[in-house]
Design an enzyme around this catalytic site. Structure first.
Site, short mmCIF file in Angstrom:
data_model
loop_
_atom_site.label_atom_id
_atom_site.label_comp_id
_atom_site.label_asym_id
_atom_site.label_seq_id
_atom_site.Cartn_x
_atom_site.Cartn_y
_atom_site.Cartn_z
N GLY A 12 0.78 -1.25 0.13
CA GLY A 12 -0.32 -0.05 -0.05
C GLY A 12 0.95 1.12 0.16
O GLY A 12 0.62 2.22 0.90
N SER A 14 1.82 3.51 -2.75
CA SER A 14 1.72 4.87 -3.71
C SER A 14 1.45 6.00 -2.73
O SER A 14 1.71 7.02 -3.53
CB SER A 14 0.41 4.44 -4.64
OG SER A 14 -0.63 4.30 -4.10
N ASN A 91 2.05 -2.33 5.24
CA ASN A 91 1.41 -1.22 5.61
C ASN A 91 0.07 -0.90 5.12
O ASN A 91 -0.58 -0.06 5.64
CB ASN A 91 2.39 0.02 5.06
CG ASN A 91 1.64 1.49 4.76
OD1 ASN A 91 1.68 2.11 6.00
ND2 ASN A 91 1.13 1.79 3.74
N SER A 143 -1.93 0.46 14.81
CA SER A 143 -2.41 1.82 15.18
C SER A 143 -2.78 1.87 16.54
O SER A 143 -2.80 0.90 17.35
CB SER A 143 -3.82 1.87 14.63
OG SER A 143 -4.33 2.97 15.02
N TYR A 157 -11.87 -2.16 12.60
CA TYR A 157 -10.58 -1.61 12.41
C TYR A 157 -9.95 -1.60 13.61
O TYR A 157 -8.47 -2.38 13.64
CB TYR A 157 -10.66 -0.26 11.97
CG TYR A 157 -9.17 0.51 11.66
CD1 TYR A 157 -8.56 0.63 10.55
CD2 TYR A 157 -8.70 1.48 12.74
CE1 TYR A 157 -7.67 1.29 10.44
CE2 TYR A 157 -7.65 1.96 12.65
CZ TYR A 157 -6.76 1.89 11.39
OH TYR A 157 -5.70 2.81 11.22
P1 NAD Z 1 -3.77 5.53 3.04
O1 NAD Z 1 -5.19 5.26 2.94
O2 NAD Z 1 -3.27 6.86 2.28
O3 NAD Z 1 -2.82 4.47 2.71
C1 NAD Z 1 -3.32 3.16 2.83
C2 NAD Z 1 -2.83 2.38 1.60
O4 NAD Z 1 -3.20 0.86 1.72
C3 NAD Z 1 -3.53 2.91 0.27
O5 NAD Z 1 -2.43 3.22 -0.74
C4 NAD Z 1 -4.49 1.89 -0.41
O6 NAD Z 1 -4.60 1.79 -1.56
C5 NAD Z 1 -3.89 0.62 0.24
N1 NAD Z 1 -4.58 -0.59 0.14
C6 NAD Z 1 -5.84 -0.67 0.86
N2 NAD Z 1 -6.23 -1.97 0.57
C7 NAD Z 1 -5.32 -2.43 0.02
C8 NAD Z 1 -5.21 -3.78 -0.60
N3 NAD Z 1 -6.02 -4.61 -0.33
N4 NAD Z 1 -3.92 -4.33 -1.07
C9 NAD Z 1 -3.06 -3.52 -1.05
N5 NAD Z 1 -3.05 -2.05 -0.79
C10 NAD Z 1 -4.08 -1.66 -0.45
O7 NAD Z 1 -3.47 5.89 4.54
P2 NAD Z 1 -2.33 5.70 5.75
O8 NAD Z 1 -2.49 6.63 6.82
O9 NAD Z 1 -0.73 6.04 4.93
O10 NAD Z 1 -2.34 4.20 5.92
C11 NAD Z 1 -1.06 3.47 6.07
C12 NAD Z 1 -1.31 2.50 7.35
O11 NAD Z 1 -1.20 3.16 8.36
C13 NAD Z 1 -2.56 1.86 7.28
O12 NAD Z 1 -2.58 0.37 7.85
C14 NAD Z 1 -3.28 2.62 8.26
O13 NAD Z 1 -4.26 1.61 9.00
C15 NAD Z 1 -2.20 2.90 9.41
N6 NAD Z 1 -2.39 3.99 10.34
C16 NAD Z 1 -2.84 5.25 9.73
C17 NAD Z 1 -3.15 6.37 10.72
C18 NAD Z 1 -3.50 7.52 10.32
O14 NAD Z 1 -3.84 8.39 11.10
N7 NAD Z 1 -3.18 7.92 9.01
C19 NAD Z 1 -3.02 6.20 12.03
C20 NAD Z 1 -2.69 4.68 12.47
C21 NAD Z 1 -2.46 3.68 11.75
#
Ligand code: NAD
Length: 247
Positions: A12, A14, A91, A143, A157
């Protein structure tokens, strides 16, 4: 093939935290695998960017991490190109925020399928090659809500992220002694996953953060990079919260 150059696969990646991880790895001279499921353009732009700016080799591979066949294919393509995988960052993740009354069994299966089962599938296929190599680092992105859950809108989640904390311990035991498995549990980070929340709600949340702001994706990526290095060899099976301190 240069045996010294390390290879990192980030699911994930990009955009958001995954993208920031790819840039940190590229800056440190790693060859990288950018995994995406939808945003082909973003993945290809990132590939171009890291190749041009850091002179490393990069692949962009489309793969839904909850689909075992696609994961198998992604890992085989990585191995046939680079010969190894030194670092895996699990991720990719999704969050379907809905009130309890609107949550369905399908929401639960979808969220657990990507976040938790997807983390298991990618770890299973990549670790096979790490075990052969007697070397590997796996970093799972959970998280802080998987540790102290605070949002009933995202109970599926939060449960998936708690599962990732547990899976981290079990993988560290299963893959000993040469492979480190750790977990990073971010708090609020400025990425698209939070675009479903309005600004007022996000503002309220930052009031609970001791450093009074949301994290930048690079602030998570730098911890991931540390856990990918041999300097953190003695940290294993651990979950590190990176949430600015919550009150
Ligand atoms: P984001 O939505 O920008 O990134 C998530 C990525 O996962 C996206 O690129 C999406 O296309 C990809 N994805 C989703 N389903 C997929 C699949 N089935 N196969 C392959 N790729 C897939 O958000 P982010 O914040 O960059 O999230 C990254 C990680 O961090 C996630 O696991 C999220 O739960 C975790 N996280 C984020 C936060 C926050 O506040 N942003 C907080 C805690 C944890």
């Amino acid at each position: 093939m240069d045996k010294q150059t390390k290879v990192a696969l980030v699911t994930g990646s990009s955009r958001g935290i995954g993208r920031a991880c790819i840039i940190e790895f590229a800056k440190s001279g790693f060859d990288v695998v950018i995994n995406y499921v939808q945003s082909e353009n973003l993945a290809n732009e990132l590939k171009e960017y890291v190749q041009t700016n850091f002179g490393i080799r990069a692949l962009a591979i489309k793969c839904d991490i909850s689909n075992e066949q696609q994961v198998k294919q992604m890992v085989e393509t990585t191995i046939s190109t680079f010969g190894k995988i030194d670092v895996l960052v699990n991720n990719a993740g999704i969050e379907i925020a809905k009130p309890f009354e609107e949550k369905t069994v399908e929401h639960w299966y979808k969220t657990l399928g990507v976040n938790l089962v997807g983390t298991f599938i990618v770890s299973k296929y990549c670790s096979k090659y790490m075990l052969d190599n007697h070397y590997g680092k796996i970093i799972n992105i959970a998280s802080d809500s998987g540790i102290d859950s605070f949002s009933p809108f995202s109970m599926d989640y939060n449960a998936s992220k708690a599962g990732i904390v547990s899976l981290t311990h079990d993988l560290a035991i299963q893959l000993q002694p040469h492979i480190n498995v750790n977990c990073v549990a971010p708090g609020w980070v400025n990425t698209d996953i939070n675009s479903k929340f309005d600004n007022e709600f996000l503002e309220e949340q930052t009031n609970n953060v001791c450093i009074h702001r949301i994290a930048r994706p690079e602030e998570i990526a730098k911890i991931v990079l540390f856990l990918s290095s041999d300097e953190s060899r003695y940290i294993n099976g651990e979950t590190i919260k990176v949430d600015g301190g919550k009150q």
